[in-house]
Structure formats: structure tokens, C-alpha cells
Motif scaffolding. Structure first.
Motif, PDB file in Angstrom:
ATOM      1  N   ALA A 157      30.405 -15.827  25.539  1.00  0.00           N
ATOM      2  CA  ALA A 157      31.380 -15.172  24.688  1.00  0.00           C
ATOM      3  C   ALA A 157      31.870 -13.943  25.469  1.00  0.00           C
ATOM      4  N   ASP A 158      33.043 -13.744  25.430  1.00  0.00           N
ATOM      5  CA  ASP A 158      33.480 -12.418  25.774  1.00  0.00           C
ATOM      6  C   ASP A 158      33.691 -11.521  24.420  1.00  0.00           C
ATOM      7  N   GLY A 192      33.888 -10.929  18.745  1.00  0.00           N
ATOM      8  CA  GLY A 192      34.474 -10.398  17.409  1.00  0.00           C
ATOM      9  C   GLY A 192      35.044 -11.567  16.457  1.00  0.00           C
ATOM     10  N   LEU A 193      35.310 -12.651  16.720  1.00  0.00           N
ATOM     11  CA  LEU A 193      35.571 -13.633  16.063  1.00  0.00           C
ATOM     12  C   LEU A 193      34.449 -14.355  15.217  1.00  0.00           C
ATOM     13  N   THR A 194      33.430 -14.471  15.965  1.00  0.00           N
ATOM     14  CA  THR A 194      32.313 -15.087  15.454  1.00  0.00           C
ATOM     15  C   THR A 194      31.670 -13.945  14.385  1.00  0.00           C
ATOM     16  N   ILE A 195      31.418 -13.078  14.843  1.00  0.00           N
ATOM     17  CA  ILE A 195      30.685 -12.017  14.021  1.00  0.00           C
ATOM     18  C   ILE A 195      31.642 -12.022  12.450  1.00  0.00           C
ATOM     19  N   PRO A 213      36.447  -2.829  16.764  1.00  0.00           N
ATOM     20  CA  PRO A 213      37.643  -3.126  16.794  1.00  0.00           C
ATOM     21  C   PRO A 213      38.190  -4.731  16.563  1.00  0.00           C
ATOM     22  N   ASN A 214      37.620  -5.405  17.262  1.00  0.00           N
ATOM     23  CA  ASN A 214      37.742  -6.963  17.336  1.00  0.00           C
ATOM     24  C   ASN A 214      37.460  -7.706  16.057  1.00  0.00           C
ATOM     25  N   LYS A 247      36.616 -22.497  20.109  1.00  0.00           N
ATOM     26  CA  LYS A 247      36.887 -20.845  19.465  1.00  0.00           C
ATOM     27  C   LYS A 247      35.749 -20.288  19.825  1.00  0.00           C
ATOM     28  N   VAL A 248      34.563 -20.695  20.464  1.00  0.00           N
ATOM     29  CA  VAL A 248      33.628 -19.886  20.708  1.00  0.00           C
ATOM     30  C   VAL A 248      32.907 -19.976  22.019  1.00  0.00           C
ATOM     31  N   GLY A 249      31.989 -19.072  22.405  1.00  0.00           N
ATOM     32  CA  GLY A 249      31.314 -18.948  23.696  1.00  0.00           C
ATOM     33  C   GLY A 249      32.334 -18.761  24.704  1.00  0.00           C
ATOM     34  N   LEU A 250      32.073 -19.438  26.122  1.00  0.00           N
ATOM     35  CA  LEU A 250      33.012 -19.473  27.222  1.00  0.00           C
ATOM     36  C   LEU A 250      34.202 -20.128  26.948  1.00  0.00           C
ATOM     37  N   LYS A 251      34.318 -21.351  26.151  1.00  0.00           N
ATOM     38  CA  LYS A 251      35.531 -22.053  25.958  1.00  0.00           C
ATOM     39  C   LYS A 251      36.619 -21.042  25.001  1.00  0.00           C
ATOM     40  N   GLY A 252      36.154 -20.229  24.004  1.00  0.00           N
ATOM     41  CA  GLY A 252      36.739 -19.403  23.129  1.00  0.00           C
ATOM     42  C   GLY A 252      37.081 -18.252  23.808  1.00  0.00           C
ATOM     43  N   SER A 253      36.750 -17.946  24.981  1.00  0.00           N
ATOM     44  CA  SER A 253      36.832 -16.417  25.466  1.00  0.00           C
ATOM     45  C   SER A 253      38.284 -16.825  26.397  1.00  0.00           C
TER      46      SER A 253
END
Ligand code: FAD
Length: 262
Positions: free
Chosen positions: A92-93, A98-101, A131-132, A216-222
Motif C-alpha cells: 500500500a502507498d 490512509g483509506l485502510t486505516i 492527513p489522508n 481498493k487496497v495494497g498495491l492494486k489500490g495504490s
């Protein structure tokens, strides 16, 4: 007051290794609390001691070896700990992190009053995650927070340390704060705290638990990715001189003149 405290586990090593995707190798490496998050923890503990019936729920996203770090948070006085962990989160970037947390906080502590983050993480070092999270939770954020002033009538008052001085700001309703490094030595857990911490459960949240999907998560969601990672090798050679003060001044002056700085 219900506080969501975001703590990052960072590798307990100076020998950073990279994966084939140019990401930091985290699995199989002992983890410690990000040194700056220790002060976010202190900030939350200060609030807990000053504002009646405050509870602190720690959220960390990362691999399973976070257990020791989370138990330390419990031993210091945090009430609950949540490990957001799923192989799908790997790579994840800061956007996906930010989205996951944010989704984990929504799922586990929907009625939070405050989210507390550190200044930045010593490994990623972007200062973007806090901020994310605020952005995804759609709440105001206060950065560069130095100290807590008071919490009254649903309003939080904190001081911010700026380049040209200190300012006091107030924010109404749920908000996220990013806490700066402090000038004091952080506390150590007491023996009773350590014993009690062993009895508490660590809640684990996976992707399904926080209503996210693989894209939406990890490498795919970045939306960003590290294209290259390397250690910088300095091309400058150091020279050593054994000189007295006057000779040193002459040498520096001549060097600066040769560089046309003087
Ligand atoms: P910062 O934003 O500096 O942290 C600020 C604060 O946010 C912390 O003090 C803490 O309170 C909170 N926080 C940050 N991370 C967490 C967490 N995990 N859990 C709880 N709280 C947290 N890493 C990879 O492993 N794989 C990748 O493919 C990858 N790609 C990346 C691509 C880019 C362009 C960037 C900039 C980073 C990438 N990273 C990757 C690093 C990864 O995004 C970061 O580890 C993570 O998003 C947190 O960012 P940071 O380390 O800069 O933390």
C-alpha cells in the motif's frame, strides 16, 4: 472521550531490505513503535489523565509481528488494540494506507471523538498518512501539534509549533491531530501494566471486516508506486586537515574563493 490512536510498526533494524516490488521488507523483521508515535501515545495518555472517561484504542496496519508493540501500548495504559492485517494490504502507498486505516476506525470505533497520529514514520517518512486518514474520514485535521490545552463544550484546544512561534487553535467535533516530537523522555511501562497487558485480546481486522475490496487496497489500490529504490553512495571525498584556528579560517576562505562563493 474516545480516541483512535494510530501507531506504525517500523523495522527494528538499520539494515533495510527491499522486496522485488521496491518496497520495504517487513515480514520476518522484528518491529518496534515508530519513535515519533511514542509521543502521539504520550499525548493520548495525557488526555486520558485529564479528561474523564477517556478510552484509547490503538490502530496499527501491518504484519502480525506487531503483537509485542501492541502489548507495550496496553501496558502503558491504552485500553484496546486493533491490528489491521491482511496479505492483500501489502504494497500500500500512503493513499491506500490512509483509506485502510480510516475504514478500520469507522468499523471498530464509529463514534470516535479524536484521531491521534504521529509526526511521521522513520521508514516511509512522508507525513501523508495522518492527513489522508482525516480526508477519508471527512474530519478536520490539526498538524504540528505540540500540546493539549483543554477539551470543553465539544471543542478541542491545542497548541501548534510553527517556525515563527506557537499558536493555539480550537477545533469543534471529531478531529485528527498529528503530534510533534516532544522534549521529554517518554514513560516506561510499569510491572502491573505489563501483567495486565498479557490478559487483553488483540483484535484483528482483515479486508472483509472493514468493507473494502481488493482493488481498493495494497498495491492494486495504490495510485503511486516506487519505481526504483537504491542506497545513495556519496561521490564526494572527505579531506582531513590538522590545523589551528587561524590556519582553518585561511583554508576555508581560500576554498570559498576558489568556488567563487566569496
Ligand atoms: P507517515 O505518513 O510519515 O506517518 C505519519 C503517521 O501516520 C505515523 O506517525 C502514524 O501515526 C500514522 N501511520 C502511518 N502508517 C501507519 C500504519 N501502517 N498503521 C498505523 N498508523 C500509521 N510501502 C510498502 O510496503 N509497499 C509499497 O509498495 C509502498 N509503496 C509506496 C509508494 C509511495 C509513492 C510511497 C510514498 C510510499 C510507499 N510505501 C510502500 C510506504 C507506505 O506507503 C508507508 O509505509 C505507509 O503508507 C505510511 O507512510 P509513511 O511511512 O510515510 O508514514
Amino acid at each position: 472521550m474516545k480516541i483512535a490512536l494510530c501507531i506504525k510498526q517500523v523495522p527494528d533494524t538499520t539494515d533495510i531490505r527491499w522486496t522485488e516490488n521496491n518496497t520495504i521488507q517487513r515480514e520476518g523483521v522484528e518491529s518496534v513503535i515508530n519513535p515519533y508515535d511514542v509521543y502521539a501515545l504520550e499525548f493520548a495518555l495525557k488526555l486520558k489523565s485529564l479528561v474523564k472517561s477517556t478510552t484509547i484504542t490503538v490502530f496499527t496496519m501491518g504484519p502480525a509481528q506487531a503483537e509485542g508493540m501492541l502489548r507495550r501500548c496496553l501496558a502503558l495504559g491504552c485500553d484496546n488494540v486493533v491490528l489491521i492485517s491482511d496479505r492483500k494490504f501489502a504494497g500500500a502507498d500512503t493513499y491506500a494506507t490512509g483509506l485502510t486505516i480510516a475504514n478500520a476506525i469507522r468499523a471498530e470505533l464509529p463514534d470516535f471523538d479524536m484521531v491521534v497520529c504521529g509526526q511521521f514514520a522513520v521508514d516511509g517518512d512522508t507525513a501523508q498518512t495522518g492527513p489522508n486518514i482525516a480526508n477519508f474520514l471527512e474530519i478536520p485535521q490539526v498538524t504540528f501539534v505540540k500540546d493539549f490545552v483543554e477539551f470543553s463544550n465539544d471543542k478541542l484546544f491545542v497548541t501548534r509549533e510553527m517556525e515563527d512561534g506557537i499558536e493555539t487553535v480550537s477545533v469543534k467535533g471529531a478531529a485528527l491531530v498529528c503530534v510533534l516530537k516532544q522534549d521529554f523522555e517518554p514513560q516506561r511501562p510499569k510491572i502491573n501494566g505489563i501483567i495486565n497487558a498479557t490478559k487483553k485480546q488483540i483484535k484483528i481486522l482483515t479486508m472483509e471486516d472493514i468493507n473494502l475490496t481488493p482493488e481498493k487496497v495494497g498495491l492494486k489500490g495504490s495510485p503511486t508506486m516506487v519505481s526504483k529504490a537504491f542506497r545513495n553512495v556519496s561521490s564526494h571525498k572527505a579531506e582531513k586537515f590538522n590545523l589551528n584556528v587561524d590556519e582553518s579560517v585561511d583554508l576555508i576562505e581560500n576554498k570559498l574563493k576558489s568556488l567563487e562563493v566569496l
